[in-house]
Design a protein around this motif. Structure first.
Motif, PDB file in Angstrom:
ATOM      1  N   GLY A 198      40.443  13.823  20.611  1.00 41.10           N
ATOM      2  CA  GLY A 198      41.483  14.754  21.045  1.00 41.10           C
ATOM      3  C   GLY A 198      42.859  14.327  20.567  1.00 41.10           C
ATOM      4  O   GLY A 198      43.688  15.168  20.182  1.00 41.10           O
ATOM      5  N   GLU A 199      43.106  13.010  20.568  1.00 39.84           N
ATOM      6  CA  GLU A 199      44.389  12.514  20.078  1.00 39.84           C
ATOM      7  C   GLU A 199      44.493  12.654  18.562  1.00 39.84           C
ATOM      8  O   GLU A 199      45.584  12.888  18.031  1.00 39.84           O
ATOM      9  N   LEU A 200      43.370  12.525  17.878  1.00 40.30           N
ATOM     10  CA  LEU A 200      43.386  12.721  16.427  1.00 40.30           C
ATOM     11  C   LEU A 200      43.711  14.168  16.078  1.00 40.30           C
ATOM     12  O   LEU A 200      44.422  14.450  15.105  1.00 40.30           O
ATOM     13  N   MET A 201      43.180  15.100  16.871  1.00 35.84           N
ATOM     14  CA  MET A 201      43.498  16.514  16.647  1.00 35.84           C
ATOM     15  C   MET A 201      44.994  16.763  16.834  1.00 35.84           C
ATOM     16  O   MET A 201      45.629  17.461  16.038  1.00 35.84           O
ATOM     17  N   ARG A 202      45.579  16.180  17.865  1.00 37.62           N
ATOM     18  CA  ARG A 202      47.018  16.354  18.100  1.00 37.62           C
ATOM     19  C   ARG A 202      47.833  15.718  16.982  1.00 37.62           C
ATOM     20  O   ARG A 202      48.868  16.259  16.579  1.00 37.62           O
ATOM     21  N   ARG A 203      47.368  14.591  16.478  1.00 41.13           N
ATOM     22  CA  ARG A 203      48.092  13.951  15.373  1.00 41.13           C
ATOM     23  C   ARG A 203      48.034  14.817  14.124  1.00 41.13           C
ATOM     24  O   ARG A 203      49.018  14.913  13.385  1.00 41.13           O
ATOM     25  N   ASN A 206      50.544  17.625  14.681  1.00 43.72           N
ATOM     26  CA  ASN A 206      51.908  17.108  14.627  1.00 43.72           C
ATOM     27  C   ASN A 206      52.311  16.737  13.200  1.00 43.72           C
ATOM     28  O   ASN A 206      53.460  16.916  12.800  1.00 43.72           O
ATOM     29  N   SER A 207      51.354  16.219  12.434  1.00 45.24           N
ATOM     30  CA  SER A 207      51.646  15.858  11.044  1.00 45.24           C
ATOM     31  C   SER A 207      51.944  17.097  10.208  1.00 45.24           C
ATOM     32  O   SER A 207      52.781  17.064   9.303  1.00 45.24           O
ATOM     33  N   LEU A 208      51.259  18.189  10.522  1.00 47.73           N
ATOM     34  CA  LEU A 208      51.545  19.433   9.803  1.00 47.73           C
ATOM     35  C   LEU A 208      52.963  19.899  10.088  1.00 47.73           C
ATOM     36  O   LEU A 208      53.681  20.363   9.198  1.00 47.73           O
ATOM     37  N   GLY A 209      53.403  19.755  11.347  1.00 50.73           N
ATOM     38  CA  GLY A 209      54.759  20.169  11.694  1.00 50.73           C
ATOM     39  C   GLY A 209      55.821  19.355  10.996  1.00 50.73           C
ATOM     40  O   GLY A 209      56.911  19.867  10.706  1.00 50.73           O
ATOM     41  N   SER A 210      55.514  18.067  10.714  1.00 52.36           N
ATOM     42  CA  SER A 210      56.489  17.218  10.017  1.00 52.36           C
ATOM     43  C   SER A 210      56.336  17.271   8.509  1.00 52.36           C
ATOM     44  O   SER A 210      57.057  16.564   7.793  1.00 52.36           O
ATOM     45  N   GLY A 211      55.391  18.078   8.020  1.00 44.50           N
ATOM     46  CA  GLY A 211      55.209  18.225   6.584  1.00 44.50           C
ATOM     47  C   GLY A 211      54.333  17.178   5.941  1.00 44.50           C
ATOM     48  O   GLY A 211      54.235  17.123   4.700  1.00 44.50           O
ATOM     49  N   THR A 215      48.261  13.266   5.823  1.00 48.15           N
ATOM     50  CA  THR A 215      47.731  12.767   7.090  1.00 48.15           C
ATOM     51  C   THR A 215      46.813  13.789   7.748  1.00 48.15           C
ATOM     52  O   THR A 215      45.821  13.425   8.382  1.00 48.15           O
ATOM     53  N   CYS A 216      47.126  15.064   7.605  1.00 52.63           N
ATOM     54  CA  CYS A 216      46.246  16.121   8.141  1.00 52.63           C
ATOM     55  C   CYS A 216      44.851  16.008   7.555  1.00 52.63           C
ATOM     56  O   CYS A 216      43.849  16.081   8.280  1.00 52.63           O
ATOM     57  N   MET A 217      44.766  15.839   6.243  1.00 54.38           N
ATOM     58  CA  MET A 217      43.479  15.760   5.572  1.00 54.38           C
ATOM     59  C   MET A 217      42.710  14.512   6.000  1.00 54.38           C
ATOM     60  O   MET A 217      41.500  14.573   6.285  1.00 54.38           O
ATOM     61  N   GLU A 218      43.384  13.375   6.044  1.00 53.90           N
ATOM     62  CA  GLU A 218      42.717  12.130   6.416  1.00 53.90           C
ATOM     63  C   GLU A 218      42.235  12.170   7.860  1.00 53.90           C
ATOM     64  O   GLU A 218      41.136  11.698   8.180  1.00 53.90           O
ATOM     65  N   THR A 219      43.043  12.735   8.746  1.00 55.45           N
ATOM     66  CA  THR A 219      42.646  12.829  10.145  1.00 55.45           C
ATOM     67  C   THR A 219      41.454  13.751  10.325  1.00 55.45           C
ATOM     68  O   THR A 219      40.554  13.485  11.124  1.00 55.45           O
ATOM     69  N   CYS A 220      41.422  14.839   9.577  1.00 54.53           N
ATOM     70  CA  CYS A 220      40.295  15.770   9.641  1.00 54.53           C
ATOM     71  C   CYS A 220      39.003  15.087   9.189  1.00 54.53           C
ATOM     72  O   CYS A 220      37.947  15.267   9.809  1.00 54.53           O
ATOM     73  N   LYS A 221      39.074  14.280   8.142  1.00 49.76           N
ATOM     74  CA  LYS A 221      37.893  13.563   7.670  1.00 49.76           C
ATOM     75  C   LYS A 221      37.389  12.585   8.729  1.00 49.76           C
ATOM     76  O   LYS A 221      36.177  12.461   8.960  1.00 49.76           O
ATOM     77  N   ALA A 222      38.322  11.881   9.383  1.00 51.98           N
ATOM     78  CA  ALA A 222      37.928  10.937  10.423  1.00 51.98           C
ATOM     79  C   ALA A 222      37.262  11.656  11.594  1.00 51.98           C
ATOM     80  O   ALA A 222      36.256  11.181  12.147  1.00 51.98           O
ATOM     81  N   LEU A 223      37.810  12.815  11.958  1.00 50.24           N
ATOM     82  CA  LEU A 223      37.224  13.577  13.058  1.00 50.24           C
ATOM     83  C   LEU A 223      35.823  14.061  12.711  1.00 50.24           C
ATOM     84  O   LEU A 223      34.916  14.051  13.556  1.00 50.24           O
ATOM     85  N   GLN A 224      35.620  14.484  11.495  1.00 49.79           N
ATOM     86  CA  GLN A 224      34.295  14.928  11.070  1.00 49.79           C
ATOM     87  C   GLN A 224      33.287  13.785  11.113  1.00 49.79           C
ATOM     88  O   GLN A 224      32.130  13.974  11.510  1.00 49.79           O
ATOM     89  N   THR A 255      41.242  21.111  13.602  1.00 54.00           N
ATOM     90  CA  THR A 255      41.766  20.354  12.456  1.00 54.00           C
ATOM     91  C   THR A 255      41.301  20.968  11.133  1.00 54.00           C
ATOM     92  O   THR A 255      42.058  20.989  10.156  1.00 54.00           O
ATOM     93  N   GLU A 256      40.070  21.446  11.094  1.00 54.21           N
ATOM     94  CA  GLU A 256      39.593  22.110   9.881  1.00 54.21           C
ATOM     95  C   GLU A 256      40.387  23.384   9.602  1.00 54.21           C
ATOM     96  O   GLU A 256      40.669  23.718   8.447  1.00 54.21           O
ATOM     97  N   ASN A 257      40.756  24.088  10.661  1.00 53.90           N
ATOM     98  CA  ASN A 257      41.581  25.288  10.501  1.00 53.90           C
ATOM     99  C   ASN A 257      42.961  24.930   9.956  1.00 53.90           C
ATOM    100  O   ASN A 257      43.526  25.640   9.110  1.00 53.90           O
ATOM    101  N   VAL A 258      43.503  23.797  10.425  1.00 54.45           N
ATOM    102  CA  VAL A 258      44.795  23.329   9.921  1.00 54.45           C
ATOM    103  C   VAL A 258      44.704  22.999   8.440  1.00 54.45           C
ATOM    104  O   VAL A 258      45.551  23.413   7.630  1.00 54.45           O
TER     105      VAL A 258
END
Length: 290
Positions: A198-203, A206-211, A215-224, A255-258
């Motif tokens: 859940g914290e990885l999803m929030r990260r 949040n990373s998308l909001g900061s541009g 990090t979005c891609m790496e976090t999505c891979k970790a969640l998968q 995260t995949e949607n992001v």
């Protein structure tokens, strides 16, 4: 004819006051049972209070870790402070619980410390993930295993040895070191790590909001990877864990949607992304639930 209010039936049998024989073995046994139960309840309440403090502080640490922003360059400072606060929980709160559970059946008091332990594991592993996510090697990006976390919860208690007489106690400066530990239940570890997703999803969001789309891609891979590992457990009968896995799936889909919006819309992803996508019941998970 109804009786008048306040009428007293003098024929009613009166309660006899029985004087207990304190020397009776049965009475003495029940006195011992009452003392043992009172001691157990008091210990349960003390552990519960310590667990509440751990839960509150762990939530604050997680919130503090989410303040990491690539634009502010504050990652190292935040991680260092979070690590110090987590170590303080280990040295103070968990040590106090371990003291309470010495020579006790830890599973009798599991419900008292379970929420705090799961929240701490979530905060601890999230700190480790953030600390290791910039490393090149895939193996170096891992979080602590159950055995690694258990090795951290080891304590020592120095007590003076028993001596005969005050003079002998003063002359001897040696101390006996007694080792004890806080037992980390493997089940609690699995449940705590499942909350990390859940914290990885929030990260990711949040990373998308900061541009920071990388990090979005790496976090999505970790969640998968987390989700793939958890569904391989085939634990439909474990209600609490299955509920967490269901929540984990929803976080992964977000995260995949992001990441989809990042790939398709690029810099406009933060404005156009919809993070409320909910999975349908017909979605094929790739495994049978029977």
């Amino acid at each position: 004819m109804p009786k008048a209010q306040g009428y007293r039936n003098n024929n009613a049998p009166r309660k006899r006051q029985v004087q207990l024989d304190e020397q009776n073995p049965v009475v003495q046994a029940f006195r011992n049972y009452a003392t043992e139960l009172d001691s157990k309840h008091d210990r349960h309440e003390r552990i519960l209070k310590l667990s509440r403090d751990i839960t509150i502080e762990s939530k604050r640490i997680i919130f503090f870790l989410h303040s990491i922003d690539s634009r502010k360059q504050n990652k190292s400072k935040v991680l260092e402070e979070a690590k110090q606060r987590l170590n303080k929980l280990i040295d103070v709160n968990f040590r106090a619980i371990a003291q309470e559970l010495r020579d006790q059946d830890v599973y009798q008091f599991r419900a008292a410390y379970s929420p705090g332990l799961q929240e701490f594991i979530e905060a601890y592993t999230y700190m480790e993930y953030l600390n290791n996510e910039d490393k090149d090697s895939e193996q170096s990006k891992s979080i602590s295993s159950w055995s690694d976390l258990q090795s951290v919860m080891q304590y020592e208690d120095e007590t003076p040895p028993p001596q005969e007489g005050e003079a002998a106690a003063e002359e001897s400066g040696d101390k006996v070191v007694k080792k004890f530990q806080f037992f980390v239940d493997p089940t609690e570890y699995i449940l705590g790590v499942s909350d990390l997703t859940g914290e990885l999803m929030r990260r990711c969001i949040n990373s998308l909001g900061s541009g920071d789309t990388e990090t979005c891609m790496e976090t999505c891979k970790a969640l998968q990877q987390f989700y793939t590992g958890y569904i391989s457990l085939n634990c439909q009968r474990a209600r609490e864990l299955w509920r967490k896995i269901t929540t984990m799936r929803q976080s992964m889909l977000k995260t995949e949607n992001v990441c989809y919006n990042v790939k398709v819309r690029g810099g406009e992803a933060a404005k156009c992304a919809n993070f409320d996508h909910k999975p349908t019941e017909e979605t094929d998970e790739g495994f049978s639930i029977y």
